[in-house]
Structures are given as C-alpha cells and as structure tokens.
Design an enzyme around this catalytic site. Sequence first.
Site, PDB file in Angstrom:
ATOM      1  N   ILE A  18       1.812   2.755   0.036  1.00 44.38           N
ATOM      2  CA  ILE A  18       0.444   1.886   0.059  1.00 44.38           C
ATOM      3  C   ILE A  18      -0.069   1.825   1.668  1.00 44.38           C
ATOM      4  CG2 ILE A  18       1.005   0.479  -2.052  1.00 44.38           C
ATOM      5  CD1 ILE A  18       2.250  -1.700  -0.491  1.00 44.38           C
ATOM      6  N   GLY A  19       0.537   2.134   2.395  1.00 38.01           N
ATOM      7  CA  GLY A  19       0.114   1.780   3.749  1.00 38.01           C
ATOM      8  C   GLY A  19       1.009   2.733   4.945  1.00 38.01           C
ATOM      9  N   GLY A  21       1.607   2.633   9.417  1.00 34.59           N
ATOM     10  CA  GLY A  21       1.192   2.092  10.580  1.00 34.59           C
ATOM     11  C   GLY A  21       1.649   2.863  11.683  1.00 34.59           C
ATOM     12  N   VAL A  26       4.686   1.844   4.385  1.00 31.86           N
ATOM     13  CA  VAL A  26       4.996   0.927   3.619  1.00 31.86           C
ATOM     14  C   VAL A  26       4.725   1.518   1.918  1.00 31.86           C
ATOM     15  CG1 VAL A  26       4.512  -1.225   2.817  1.00 31.86           C
ATOM     16  CG2 VAL A  26       4.309  -0.978   5.190  1.00 31.86           C
ATOM     17  N   ASP A 135       0.795  -8.450  17.772  1.00 32.10           N
ATOM     18  CA  ASP A 135      -0.124  -7.579  17.070  1.00 32.10           C
ATOM     19  C   ASP A 135      -0.907  -8.106  16.113  1.00 32.10           C
ATOM     20  OD1 ASP A 135      -1.220  -4.998  16.848  1.00 32.10           O
ATOM     21  OD2 ASP A 135       0.218  -4.393  15.662  1.00 32.10           O
TER      22      ASP A 135
END
Length: 668
Positions: A18-19, A21, A26, A135
């Site tokens: 789902i993601g 970085g 993730v 961040d």
Amino acid sequence: MVEVGMLLNNRYEILEKIGEGGSAVVFKAKCHILNRLVAVKVLKDDLSADMEFVEKFKREAYAVASLSNNNIVNIYDIETEENINYIIQEYIDGKTLKQVITENGKLDYKDAVNKCRQIASALDCAHKNKIIHRDIKPHNVMVTKEGVLKVTDFGIAKAADSATIIRTEKVMGSAQYLSPEQAKGMHVDARTDIYSLGIVLYEMLTGKLPFDGETAVSIALKQIQEKPVPPINLNNEIPISLNNIVLKAMDKDPINRYQSAKELIDSLDNFSSNLNTDFTSNSSNNEFTRVMDPISDTTFFKPSDIENIKKREELEEPEDKELPIDEIQEPKTKKSSISKKTKTMIAVLLAIIVLGAVVVIGYTIGMGGSKSQSSNTTGTLTVPNIVGIQQSAAKTLITGKGLKFTVADTKSSDKPKGQVIDCYPAVGSKVSNGDEIRVTISAGPAEVTVPPLIGTDLTSAKQSITSSGFTLGNVSYENSDTVQSGYIIRDNPADGAGAAKGAAIDLVVSSGPAIKMSTVPDVRNKSKEQAIDALSKAGLNYTINTVQTADNSLDNKVASQDLAPGSSVKQQSMVIIIVNQYVDNTANVPSVVGQTQSVALATLKGQGFNMSINPTNATATTQAQSNTVQSQDKSGKQTKGSTITVTMYGTYTAPAANDTNTTTPPTK
C-alpha cells in the site's frame, strides 16, 4: 524480501502493498490471532543490513510505541525475522493528507485550521515524551473517513535527549518541508517540527508549497535563504491573523517561532474563537461611519476610502531610510517633527470633517424647511411604536402612514434577528407626511466560531468550549472502531461553524469499539484448517492443543472444544480446540524363543511390549533348553504396550546311571 502471500511470525498474512518511502515499504496485512487488519512497515534491505541503524531504529520505535494520542498511529509491535525488520502498526482506511490537498487544490481555511490543530496535538504528545518527528509532511499524515488525522512514519524520529538515530553526517527529511536548521545539519528540537507543520498549513491554505525547485539542494537553499510569499497573497480569503500564524510558525529563526506545539494550539484556538467576533464597536473607522449614518442615504466617504488614501500616500512617498547613528544623534538641520505624510493625512481628515459638517447642515436645513425636525411638535403624524417588532411588519406600519422607511444600521444584539431595536425620529415624535424614519435592525447575537473539538479528549473539549464563550450541552457516547475511547467523534454545532456566544455545544464521545457477540461454531470432527476458518469468520481467537491417536482416520481432526457450540460469547474470545495427531503405535513382536527369562524380558521391552510368564513350565529334555523360553503367545504386528505371554522350560535334569550295563573283566 517480503512478498504478498507471506505469513510473518506465523501470524501476519501479507495482503497487498500500500505504500513505499525512502526507508521502508508498507503492506496491508491480516493478523490471524486478533483477526484484524494491520499495516506492516518493512525496512528496506540496505537499511536492514546496517545493524547500527537497525538497533537505533528499534530503540526509537519502542519509544514511539509508548505514545498514546488519538492523532498518532498506534504501533503494536517491532519484529525481526530472518533479517527482515518490520513494525506492526494500526491500519488506517483512508487517504493521506497530501492526497486530500491534491484532490481539493486548497482547503477551506477553517478545515485547514482544524487539521493543523490535530497534527499539533500529536506533536505536543510526542514532544512531551521527548520524541521529535523530523519529517512532518502531508504524506505522513493519514485522514480517516471520519476526518480524524493520524500522524505516522516516525521512521527518522529522534529522541530529544539522545543522539539521532541516523548517522549525523546525513540530512534526513523531505526538502520541501525541511527546516533551515535541518538543512544546515544543525541541532534540531521541537521547533523543527513546528516549522514543517507551518509549511503543511501553508500548503493546505494555498494548494502550493512555499519553496520548490528542480533539486533537493536548491530547495534546501531556499529554506535557508528566502522568505515565503505570504499565503494571503495567494488566497485572499485567508484572515490576516491566520496569515500571521503561518508566517510565525515558518520563521527562519527558531527563537521567533512558536516555542512549543501547545503554544501553536493555543494560537489556533484563539483564532478560531474570535473568527467572527464583531469588532465594529472598537474601530475608529466604524465609529466614523456610524456618525455619518443619520446624515443621509448617501455616504460620501467610507473607511475604505481613507485606507486607499493611506495606501496611495505610501506608494507616492518612499519609506524613510535608516539614518547613520551620528545623524540620528546630531541632525545637521532642525526639521518639523511632523512628516510630509502626516501633514497630508491631517489635511485629508480635516477635509472629511468639514464636508461632513456641510452635509449635516444641509440635512438639518432640509429637514427644517419643507419637513419638520424630529422634535417638531407641529407635525400631523406620530411615529408609531415599531421597536421590538420584525422589520417587515415595521416597514408595513411606517409606509402605511405615508412615511419613508429606511434601514440605517444593522448590528448584533441580544434581540432576535430582524427585529427593530431603535428608530429615529424616536417613537412618539411628531412628523410630517413623507418624512424618513431611520431604523436599526438586530443582526441577532454575535456569532463565535466553534473551536476544533473532533479528535480531542473530553476534558480538553470542555475547556475549549468554555474558553470560547460557549456552554457544554448534551454529552452522549457512541462506539467507534477508529476514534479512541474518551475522544470526540463529532459536535453540534460542528467545528468551524458560527454560533451565538453562550450557545450549548453537544458532544458525541467515543466509548471505543462496540462489544460484539459471536455464536461459537461447532468445529468438532472438522479438520484443523476448517476449524480455524470457522472461528476466524465468527470473530473468535483460538488456541490449538494436540492429542495423539493411533487411529489414522482421526488424524488432524478436532477431538473437542472448550466453549460449547452454539453459545454466545464476546468477539475476540479465546476458544481452545484439541486436535488429533496420528501416531503409528504398532510394532512387530520379536521372537524370544530360546532366550533366557531376563534376555526375553529385555528384548520385548525394547520394542515397547510387556512380558508375562505362564506358570506352567515345559520339561527341558536337553541341557540347552534349561530355563529358556519354550514358546510365546503373540507374534507379528501388535500394538505397543501389549503383553506377550511366554512359556518357559524348567531346569534340565540328567537321567540316573544303569549298573546292568557294566561289564566285569574276567579273572585270570
């Protein structure tokens, strides 16, 4: 490498990616023990190979896991499995704040303030626990379907009283949201997060970033050197006070920023509380307007005219430049203490006053000529009592008498909206046909903006309500799977809405997830896999114990369960199931014929059998048979633990000597 379909820790089934970085990927996963969806954040391989990074990462992650705030994504566990380092955290079914901004272009400023306050609440909790995020950006903020914001990705966070978890020669963070001190590689503290949050608020209000460029380095240089374009220049709907909040949060010098997230929250709350406050009674320009109102229906000068004159004067005359110190202390020529600009303003104001006086005189003469003055007692009509009735009814009454009805002013009051609260000439005065009756209409009670309450705890919400001039209304409770127990789900009037001062604010508070009941399924005689599936679908947890069986047909089937089938229990209750495990419990019976008793016993026991001895012995006919096994009752494959009965030979007895067979030698 983690892939879809894997089962981590024999518990978390990876469902989908789902993601991703800079430091982690993730995944959405299902926890098969608690039967819930979770997010699994897996460190990338290159970082997992750096043991120093991994250890520091874990240490800080455990610190973040201890944070308890409705606006922070919960961390459930930190795990390592075969060089895979991952975090189990709360799964949020929603969008990132970046997606929300991109879809909307820019947000309504009231909505932006509400969202900013929720992020600040998360930072306040983290900072109080000496955790700095470092961040903060809209990509790292999730927005639930209920509008609750959840700050996530503390992956490069640092403890305020420890070394940063990453190597100090590295600058970590996203360039567009990086504070000047981060870009310089200097010490960071809570004010670093406030700067980044200021940029997030800027982006929510304008739909644009204050600093951007082709490379991260060029953007970082702008963060250090350039001043941002005020957000009000990009969105003129932003109130000036909110514009100032953004610029203060984004000040290049940390000492000039908000010194804590709590200080920023207080500033946002004060802004929200005073958003619609009526300042007319405190404004000198508006005082001027009210004096001019009774003169006539035409107002020649308005406060905005004066402001425009001021602006033109400022454009025509450059700002005074700073003089050298010696000139300030000993000016060569004495000059008037009144500047050219000041003289011009005085002249303009005098002209306005003179003109106002002329208009007043003209109005008075007009009223005294063809029409009688308000105090004239020679008029033929009497001003009816219209104070306290609605505007439409008052107008009908006035015009019905042949008089002119004019609304001179509208202002806030404790009277209902639209009601006449004053008139000129006064009620009962004598006037002539066609005279003007000027009235003041109530705008209703002055409205105050409802402060951001959704996502705050009940105690904080009560304080915000009373400090904003409202009263606490009805407090009700409702189950929620996404809002932490004790926190506000919604309010009425809603966040950001205008309401009369003193109005009651109703709150709906989360009482946590609903207690759901399940019916225990009958899993007896089902396979272990079928039983697990049935229990999971019923929302129940399970524990598996095993029992051995020699019946191969029962292998892997449920022998029993501790909770009765058909009974009603709370979801997530534990069900213990006993599963059969087939074990081959047979063996070939060894032959012990011819062995002594002790040897035969040892042989049979070695194969898992017991031995018993037939009490009747057989007769040994040879010395070799003496005290040995003559026979056994079982042979071939038998169940271990069976008893083998043996018959023994007795002790061998030699026969007596026969004398008749002896020969005597003859005598010589």
